[in-house]
Design a protein around this motif. Structure first.
Motif, PDB file in Angstrom:
ATOM      1  N   PHE A  49       0.828  -1.214   0.000  1.00  0.00           N
ATOM      2  CA  PHE A  49       0.000   0.000   0.000  1.00  0.00           C
ATOM      3  C   PHE A  49       0.862   1.263   0.000  1.00  0.00           C
ATOM      4  N   ASN A  50       0.550   2.216  -0.906  1.00  0.00           N
ATOM      5  CA  ASN A  50       0.986   3.577  -0.608  1.00  0.00           C
ATOM      6  C   ASN A  50      -0.030   4.167   0.373  1.00  0.00           C
ATOM      7  N   TYR A  51       0.168   5.402   0.784  1.00  0.00           N
ATOM      8  CA  TYR A  51      -0.698   5.971   1.827  1.00  0.00           C
ATOM      9  C   TYR A  51      -2.163   5.987   1.400  1.00  0.00           C
ATOM     10  N   PHE A  52      -2.413   6.410   0.178  1.00  0.00           N
ATOM     11  CA  PHE A  52      -3.797   6.581  -0.271  1.00  0.00           C
ATOM     12  C   PHE A  52      -4.482   5.225  -0.460  1.00  0.00           C
ATOM     13  N   GLU A  53      -3.722   4.218  -0.887  1.00  0.00           N
ATOM     14  CA  GLU A  53      -4.289   2.878  -1.003  1.00  0.00           C
ATOM     15  C   GLU A  53      -4.575   2.287   0.376  1.00  0.00           C
ATOM     16  N   ALA A  54      -3.705   2.564   1.340  1.00  0.00           N
ATOM     17  CA  ALA A  54      -3.938   2.096   2.708  1.00  0.00           C
ATOM     18  C   ALA A  54      -5.201   2.736   3.284  1.00  0.00           C
ATOM     19  N   LYS A  55      -5.357   4.027   3.045  1.00  0.00           N
ATOM     20  CA  LYS A  55      -6.538   4.739   3.533  1.00  0.00           C
ATOM     21  C   LYS A  55      -7.815   4.140   2.936  1.00  0.00           C
ATOM     22  N   GLN A  56      -7.798   3.876   1.637  1.00  0.00           N
ATOM     23  CA  GLN A  56      -8.970   3.308   0.977  1.00  0.00           C
ATOM     24  C   GLN A  56      -9.242   1.888   1.470  1.00  0.00           C
ATOM     25  N   CYS A  71      -8.607   0.525   4.385  1.00  0.00           N
ATOM     26  CA  CYS A  71      -9.243   0.546   5.703  1.00  0.00           C
ATOM     27  C   CYS A  71     -10.721   0.923   5.579  1.00  0.00           C
ATOM     28  N   GLU A  72     -11.005   1.941   4.770  1.00  0.00           N
ATOM     29  CA  GLU A  72     -12.390   2.394   4.622  1.00  0.00           C
ATOM     30  C   GLU A  72     -13.271   1.307   4.028  1.00  0.00           C
ATOM     31  N   GLU A  73     -12.708   0.487   3.146  1.00  0.00           N
ATOM     32  CA  GLU A  73     -13.476  -0.602   2.542  1.00  0.00           C
ATOM     33  C   GLU A  73     -13.788  -1.700   3.546  1.00  0.00           C
ATOM     34  N   ALA A  77      -1.039  -1.347   6.587  1.00  0.00           N
ATOM     35  CA  ALA A  77      -1.888  -0.314   7.189  1.00  0.00           C
ATOM     36  C   ALA A  77      -2.281  -0.731   8.596  1.00  0.00           C
ATOM     37  N   PHE A  78      -2.443   0.266   9.458  1.00  0.00           N
ATOM     38  CA  PHE A  78      -3.093   0.040  10.753  1.00  0.00           C
ATOM     39  C   PHE A  78      -4.442   0.739  10.714  1.00  0.00           C
ATOM     40  N   CYS A  79      -5.496  -0.060  10.804  1.00  0.00           N
ATOM     41  CA  CYS A  79      -6.860   0.445  10.698  1.00  0.00           C
ATOM     42  C   CYS A  79      -7.495   0.521  12.086  1.00  0.00           C
ATOM     43  N   PHE A  80      -8.480   1.401  12.213  1.00  0.00           N
ATOM     44  CA  PHE A  80      -9.225   1.560  13.463  1.00  0.00           C
ATOM     45  C   PHE A  80     -10.711   1.442  13.163  1.00  0.00           C
ATOM     46  N   THR A  81     -11.402   0.629  13.952  1.00  0.00           N
ATOM     47  CA  THR A  81     -12.848   0.532  13.812  1.00  0.00           C
ATOM     48  C   THR A  81     -13.506   0.623  15.170  1.00  0.00           C
ATOM     49  N   SER A  82     -14.789   0.900  15.165  1.00  0.00           N
ATOM     50  CA  SER A  82     -15.548   1.129  16.391  1.00  0.00           C
ATOM     51  C   SER A  82     -16.874   0.385  16.280  1.00  0.00           C
TER      52      SER A  82
END
Length: 319
Positions: free
Chosen positions: A139-146, A148-150, A217-222
């Motif tokens: 992942f680059n940063y933007f791919e990591a961000k996407q 996690c969101e997915e 990536a390190f993702c956060f969920t709630s």
């Protein structure tokens, strides 16, 4: 030698200091960030904004002069003034989302005597490492961000990663976090992870090129309203999705499984398909025949061939 003294922080004249600087909320709930005036100055505006460290800017949410107010942006569409009394400029946010977590500023704009106070909104949640089906460091940063969101999550903040480390997260692969820096949390120092001589802690690579550099990536969920449950069977990935659909549910995302493990104590020894094509299972009570590891966690079988009929599936239902 001469030693200067730090100037004292100016005492707020019109804004009351809040009793607490951190406000806790659940995803999907309604939350209020307190901001109360002692009195109304002659000519003023109150401006609410959210500080976005990853973008090095503040996004305006709402501006009011007491009689009228105007909202801005996506967050402004869910925000309003509480107006509990005539001196109340507190901000109420409905349907709290993952991206709402962070630092907020209530600013009294009053000519040369501007005042402001800051509050931090935090969500209870869980951090998890994530990588692609092609392996580590893709992942680059933007791919990591996407990515996690997915998976019903977002890139974690440093504070969230640090809290996860204090709670036991030990991971040897470096990953992006929200501010564009790269880290990995180590509890048990070992040779492949910086060496045995380093003390436990958050290892950091600092800021990296968001386009060119590649990590996990390190993702956060709630927690969110709904339920994750397991369907047994010998299903292909396509059959797994259909099995969930037949029950009015969807195949669970990785973030939803982690949330169910952390907050609903979901404990199942059987691997099941998830929406990203991976196979995982959650363990809250470790035992020998369920992976053999001593610590609770979400175990992974990686990304098997989607035609393979070996696993059940985890479904997510909002009912």
């Amino acid at each position: 030698a001469q030693y200067g003294t730090m100037a004292p922080t100016p005492r707020l004249q019109y804004l009351l200091e809040p009793l607490y600087e951190v406000v806790h909320a659940q995803r999907g709930a309604t939350v209020t960030l307190p901001c109360v005036l002692r009195a109304w100055p002659p000519h003023y505006k109150v401006k609410w904004s959210k500080v976005e460290p990853a973008e090095l800017l503040e996004n305006i949410i709402l501006v009011t002069n007491g009689a009228q107010h105007k909202t801005y942006g996506q967050l402004g569409g869910r925000a309003r003034l509480r107006r509990g009394h005539r001196n109340d400029a507190s901000l109420t946010i409905a349907g709290v989302a993952l991206e709402d977590e962070g630092r907020y500023r209530c600013q009294l704009v009053n000519g040369l005597e501007d005042e402001s106070l800051s509050l931090t909104l935090t969500l209870d949640g869980v951090v998890f490492p994530y990588q692609t089906s092609q392996g580590r460091y893709r992942f680059n940063y933007f791919e990591a961000k996407q990515a996690c969101e997915e998976q019903d999550s977002r890139l974690a903040t440093y504070q969230q990663l640090y809290k996860a480390w204090t709670e036991g997260l030990d991971w040897c692969n470096a990953g992006w976090i929200l501010d564009g820096t790269v880290h990995y949390p180590i509890i048990n120092p070992r040779e492949p992870c910086g060496g045995r001589l380093l003390v436990p802690g958050i290892r950091t690579y600092g800021a990296k090129d968001k386009q060119k550099d590649r990590f996990d990536a390190f993702c956060f969920t709630s927690p969110v309203r709904g339920q994750v449950y397991f369907i047994q069977g010998h299903l292909s990935f396509k059959e797994a999705g259909q099995a969930c659909h037949n029950q009015g549910a969807t195949i669970a995302k990785v973030g939803q499984l982690y949330s169910a493990w952390k907050f609903s104590q979901l404990d199942t020894c059987d691997g099941g398909w998830l929406a990203d094509g991976s196979v995982r299972y959650p363990i809250t009570t470790p035992r020998t025949h369920c992976g053999g590891l001593l610590d609770p966690g979400v175990r992974s079988f990686g990304f098997p061939n989607k035609e393979q009929r070996t696993y059940g599936t985890y479904c997510f239902s909002v009912k």
